[in-house]
Scaffold this motif. Structure first.
Motif, PDB file in Angstrom:
ATOM      1  N   UNK A  41     -51.175  38.165 -32.740  1.00  0.00           N
ATOM      2  CA  UNK A  41     -52.143  37.565 -33.643  1.00  0.00           C
ATOM      3  C   UNK A  41     -52.123  36.051 -33.451  1.00  0.00           C
ATOM      4  N   UNK A  42     -53.272  35.413 -33.627  1.00  0.00           N
ATOM      5  CA  UNK A  42     -53.376  33.963 -33.454  1.00  0.00           C
ATOM      6  C   UNK A  42     -52.402  33.252 -34.387  1.00  0.00           C
ATOM      7  N   UNK A  43     -51.810  32.145 -33.879  1.00  0.00           N
ATOM      8  CA  UNK A  43     -50.762  31.471 -34.650  1.00  0.00           C
ATOM      9  C   UNK A  43     -50.532  30.062 -34.135  1.00  0.00           C
ATOM     10  N   UNK A  44     -49.707  29.323 -34.839  1.00  0.00           N
ATOM     11  CA  UNK A  44     -49.234  28.011 -34.421  1.00  0.00           C
ATOM     12  C   UNK A  44     -47.811  27.825 -34.911  1.00  0.00           C
ATOM     13  N   UNK A  45     -47.095  26.852 -34.350  1.00  0.00           N
ATOM     14  CA  UNK A  45     -45.714  26.615 -34.738  1.00  0.00           C
ATOM     15  C   UNK A  45     -44.731  27.626 -34.205  1.00  0.00           C
ATOM     16  N   UNK A  46     -45.150  28.421 -33.229  1.00  0.00           N
ATOM     17  CA  UNK A  46     -44.280  29.409 -32.617  1.00  0.00           C
ATOM     18  C   UNK A  46     -43.391  28.757 -31.558  1.00  0.00           C
ATOM     19  N   UNK A  47     -42.466  29.509 -31.008  1.00  0.00           N
ATOM     20  CA  UNK A  47     -41.697  29.058 -29.843  1.00  0.00           C
ATOM     21  C   UNK A  47     -42.075  29.933 -28.657  1.00  0.00           C
ATOM     22  N   UNK A  48     -42.239  29.300 -27.504  1.00  0.00           N
ATOM     23  CA  UNK A  48     -42.539  30.009 -26.266  1.00  0.00           C
ATOM     24  C   UNK A  48     -41.542  29.521 -25.222  1.00  0.00           C
TER      25      UNK A  48
ATOM     26  N   UNK B 163     -53.411  22.128 -32.212  1.00  0.00           N
ATOM     27  CA  UNK B 163     -52.098  21.552 -32.522  1.00  0.00           C
ATOM     28  C   UNK B 163     -51.149  22.702 -32.813  1.00  0.00           C
ATOM     29  N   UNK B 164     -49.856  22.438 -32.661  1.00  0.00           N
ATOM     30  CA  UNK B 164     -48.868  23.487 -32.892  1.00  0.00           C
ATOM     31  C   UNK B 164     -48.812  24.501 -31.776  1.00  0.00           C
ATOM     32  N   UNK B 165     -49.332  24.158 -30.599  1.00  0.00           N
ATOM     33  CA  UNK B 165     -49.318  25.054 -29.453  1.00  0.00           C
ATOM     34  C   UNK B 165     -48.065  24.816 -28.620  1.00  0.00           C
ATOM     35  N   UNK B 166     -47.917  25.590 -27.555  1.00  0.00           N
ATOM     36  CA  UNK B 166     -46.791  25.442 -26.630  1.00  0.00           C
ATOM     37  C   UNK B 166     -47.338  25.138 -25.248  1.00  0.00           C
ATOM     38  N   UNK B 167     -46.774  24.112 -24.584  1.00  0.00           N
ATOM     39  CA  UNK B 167     -47.202  23.714 -23.244  1.00  0.00           C
ATOM     40  C   UNK B 167     -46.064  24.004 -22.274  1.00  0.00           C
ATOM     41  N   UNK B 168     -46.356  24.839 -21.263  1.00  0.00           N
ATOM     42  CA  UNK B 168     -45.346  25.292 -20.312  1.00  0.00           C
ATOM     43  C   UNK B 168     -45.800  24.927 -18.904  1.00  0.00           C
ATOM     44  N   UNK B 169     -44.878  24.381 -18.104  1.00  0.00           N
ATOM     45  CA  UNK B 169     -45.181  24.119 -16.692  1.00  0.00           C
ATOM     46  C   UNK B 169     -44.878  25.381 -15.890  1.00  0.00           C
ATOM     47  N   UNK B 170     -45.857  25.755 -15.066  1.00  0.00           N
ATOM     48  CA  UNK B 170     -45.734  26.969 -14.250  1.00  0.00           C
ATOM     49  C   UNK B 170     -46.221  26.615 -12.843  1.00  0.00           C
ATOM     50  N   UNK B 171     -45.254  26.284 -11.972  1.00  0.00           N
ATOM     51  CA  UNK B 171     -45.637  25.805 -10.658  1.00  0.00           C
ATOM     52  C   UNK B 171     -46.301  24.444 -10.779  1.00  0.00           C
ATOM     53  N   UNK B 172     -47.478  24.313 -10.199  1.00  0.00           N
ATOM     54  CA  UNK B 172     -48.266  23.091 -10.298  1.00  0.00           C
ATOM     55  C   UNK B 172     -49.386  23.232 -11.330  1.00  0.00           C
ATOM     56  N   UNK B 173     -49.167  24.074 -12.319  1.00  0.00           N
ATOM     57  CA  UNK B 173     -50.168  24.293 -13.353  1.00  0.00           C
ATOM     58  C   UNK B 173     -49.520  24.187 -14.725  1.00  0.00           C
ATOM     59  N   UNK B 174     -50.353  23.914 -15.715  1.00  0.00           N
ATOM     60  CA  UNK B 174     -49.918  23.848 -17.105  1.00  0.00           C
ATOM     61  C   UNK B 174     -50.493  25.033 -17.859  1.00  0.00           C
TER      62      UNK B 174
END
Length: 676
Positions: A294-301, A246-257
């Motif tokens: 460093x590993x984290x959550x709640x960031x912006x990408x 949880x708290x990750x970022x999901x980005x669409x890149x072409x036909x992949x996530x």
């Protein structure tokens, strides 16, 4: 009448667009002039290609060509640079550019244009319009409104479904959604690929999730993807377990996530990048190079070109971050950026957006003690932070909000301040830095939640916002949509402070002076021009007056120049003073935040000290008990030895007494026994 219809803004663009596309060599019609586009300059031809793709296919979702082909790279760049431009706008620009480059093009392909019927009782003649792939479809009806303008309507036999059922502007609506709804959740990731919204992971009742749900925006139907076992990397086929997060970022890149970072039960040392292939339905852990964050959550990408820009977040030890990292998706290499200027204070659960492929905007977020509503801008060319002045209806402090961009407008939805959810849906014009409120919701609803997701889709050339999930005292899994009107996306343009001129906007405005011998005139094109009037008389008296006034004019010019210098210096000093005040206010805010966090840390330290003292007391009691046990052990050993000695003496006495009896029985004289 025919010429008026062809130039009227009320004409439906598809007919004229496909005629123009055929003429330019894109439409594929047998009547098109083949090779007509070759007479245009290369940059014009590439722009026409990009607009054609945007109008017929939509925003570019294919990845950048990896093979080194300058033509394909140029075509992709032209198309990709149009962003989320609406198809109708792309059609309009396509025709406009063609008319500018070749004004007589229409006379050569007039057979492609169908004139609209302006009669309120008649529709267009039955006809078919040629599409780029050779297929055909019925054209929309053209009807007349009360004021005589022409508007497009759908055929009455067409059943509106999915996002097409949204008929109201600037209001959130909950459409009818079918299929098995996902679990309620927040702090999940959401991304859009080919009119489908993908939702991955999140937090459900305190537990992390790792499912992948899909909402088809055409039919508004939910479905769950059955994923195959993940692999370690693209070069490895060994399966690994996909950790819930949880708290990750999901980005669409072409036909992949791409799933980046996030909180997990057993966090790794550095940020992980996972990829989901929509063709093989397989997750893979991508191998990255360089020094990973460093590993984290709640960031912006944020996706900028072929790179991901990561800012802030909260690590596994609950420490807030404000570092900046960039991942090159072509080389999969991390790079830590040491930007100049004053960065935003450490925070998580903020929102980020990119404007003009150059400026990274950071808004809001929270720390352990407070929430923010500040706006920071990072120039990705000079790598310099700045904090421009916001105008308009500045949003309240919030964290956990979501945002999407539509052109130069940045829509912000949801979030909260640890007391209540943010009820306003706001929009920031990223060119003028002016905020305005689109709509406001009432009560405790999912749209006033933290950790909700937001994507933007398109239907019939109109952008539509789609939100899902969130937490506002309860976990949600509702879907809401909003269709922004032109009014809501353009009203912030009434104020005039562009991003690049945000500092210059602080200067006092002065009215330009004009000579008495000038006036304004409006030409036939509606453009304002200045006409200098010739008031010079040819008489000798006028000439003498001019000569006698030359000295005073020179003096006046010198005084004006000196005045301008003094005003410029004064403006510069005022600007510096204002900047210092802003920096001082920011330093005071940061000091207050740090003081609150210090008090929080002191409270935690006092609790730990109390706990430590209790543990010391427990240890002392245990040591005392241990010493008592040692004493008892020694006493036990002494008693055991005494018991053993007593048993030996008793055995000896028994032996002696038994020997005397046997002697008596044998008849041994008593005196001999005594001698013995």
């Amino acid at each position: 009448m025919q010429e008026m219809a062809r130039t009227s803004s009320g004409l439906a663009y598809p007919e004229r667009f496909y005629a123009a596309a055929s003429y330019a060599g894109f439409g594929g019609s047998p009547n098109s002039s083949k090779g007509a586009i070759s007479k245009f300059q290369n940059d014009v031809a590439l722009l026409l290609y990009g607009l054609y793709q945007q109008a017929t296919v939509g925003p570019c979702t294919i990845p950048k060509p990896r093979a080194w082909n300058p033509v394909e790279h140029s075509k992709w760049t032209s198309w990709h640079g149009l962003g989320n431009m609406a198809s109708t706008e792309a059609m309009r620009l396509f025709v406009k550019i063609l008319e500018e480059e070749d004004p007589a093009w229409y006379s050569r392909v007039s057979e492609f244009v169908v004139e609209p019927v302006v009669d309120v009782e008649m529709n267009n003649p039955n006809m078919e319009s040629v599409t780029p792939n050779g297929d055909s479809f019925p054209e929309p009806k053209i009807i007349s409104t009360e004021n005589g303008s022409l508007i497009e309507t759908e055929d009455k036999d067409v059943v509106l479904e999915g996002l097409g059922s949204v008929g109201i502007y600037d209001q959130w609506v909950a459409p009818s959604v079918s299929g098995q709804h996902p679990k309620t959740r927040y702090e999940h990731g959401a991304a859009l690929i080919q009119e489908k919204m993908y939702v991955f992971g999140g937090n459900h009742n305190g537990r992390y999730l790792n499912d992948l749900q899909v909402l088809d925006l055409k039919s508004l139907t939910w479905s769950k993807l059955d994923m195959k076992a993940a692999t370690e990397s693209l070069e490895s086929s060994s399966p690994v377990t996909l950790a819930p997060c949880a708290g990750h970022s999901l980005i669409s890149w072409g036909n992949k996530l791409l799933s980046i970072a996030g909180h997990t039960k057993d966090p790794s040392e550095t940020v992980t990048v996972k990829e989901f292939d929509l063709q093989t339905f397989t997750w893979s852990n991508l191998k990255t190079y360089g020094k990973g964050p460093v590993s984290r959550g709640g960031q912006s990408v944020t996706l900028v070109g072929t790179s991901l820009v990561m800012f802030g977040g909260q690590d596994a030890k609950r420490s807030l971050l404000n570092d900046l990292h960039i991942l090159d998706l072509e080389t999969m290499t991390w790079d830590e950026i040491d930007a100049v200027g004053m960065p935003p204070s450490p925070r998580s659960d903020h929102a980020a957006a990119v404007h003009a492929e150059r400026y990274l905007l950071i808004f809001g977020g929270g720390s352990h003690a407070t929430c923010f509503n500040d706006l920071h801008v990072l120039d990705l060319q000079s790598m310099e932070w700045s904090r421009p002045t916001q105008q308009g209806d500045i949003p309240t402090p919030r964290a956990g909000h979501a945002g999407v961009t539509v052109g130069e407008n940045w829509f912000i939805v949801g979030g909260g301040d640890n007391k209540s959810g943010a009820a306003e849906t706001v929009v920031l014009n990223m060119s003028t830095l002016v905020w305005s409120v689109v709509t406001t919701v009432q009560g405790r609803v999912p749209l006033a939640s933290e950790g909700l997701s937001l994507v933007v889709s398109s239907y019939n050339g109109e952008d539509i916002l789609v939100s899902f999930g969130g937490y506002n005292g309860r976990y949600n899994n509702e879907v809401h949509v909003l269709k922004p009107s032109h009014k809501s996306t353009l009203k912030s343009k009434t104020l005039e402070v562009p991003v690049s001129d945000s500092v210059a906007g602080l200067h006092p405005m002065t009215n330009a002076t004009r000579d008495l011998g000038s006036e304004l005139e409006t030409d036939q094109d509606g453009k304002i021009r200045e006409i200098v009037m010739d008031n010079v008389d040819s008489g000798p008296a006028v000439i003498d007056n001019i000569k006698s006034e030359e000295t005073s004019e020179r003096l006046l010019v010198a005084l004006k120049a000196e005045k301008e210098e003094l005003e410029a210096a004064l403006t510069k000093e005022q600007l510096q003073s204002l900047q210092l005040k802003q920096e001082l206010a920011e330093a005071g805010t940061r000091n207050a935040d740090l003081t609150k966090e210090l008090q929080s840390v002191r409270g935690l330290l006092a609790a730990e000290q109390s706990r430590c003292f209790k543990l010391e007391v427990d240890v002392a009691e245990l040591r005392q008990k241990l010493q008592t046990m040692e004493t008892l052990q020694k006493e036990l050993e002494l008693l055991q030895r005494q018991r053993a000695a007593s048993e030996e003496q008793a055995a000896l006495r028994q032996k002696q007494s038994s020997g005397g009896v046997w002697g008596w029985l044998a008849g041994t004289p008593s005196n001999q026994r005594e001698d013995a």
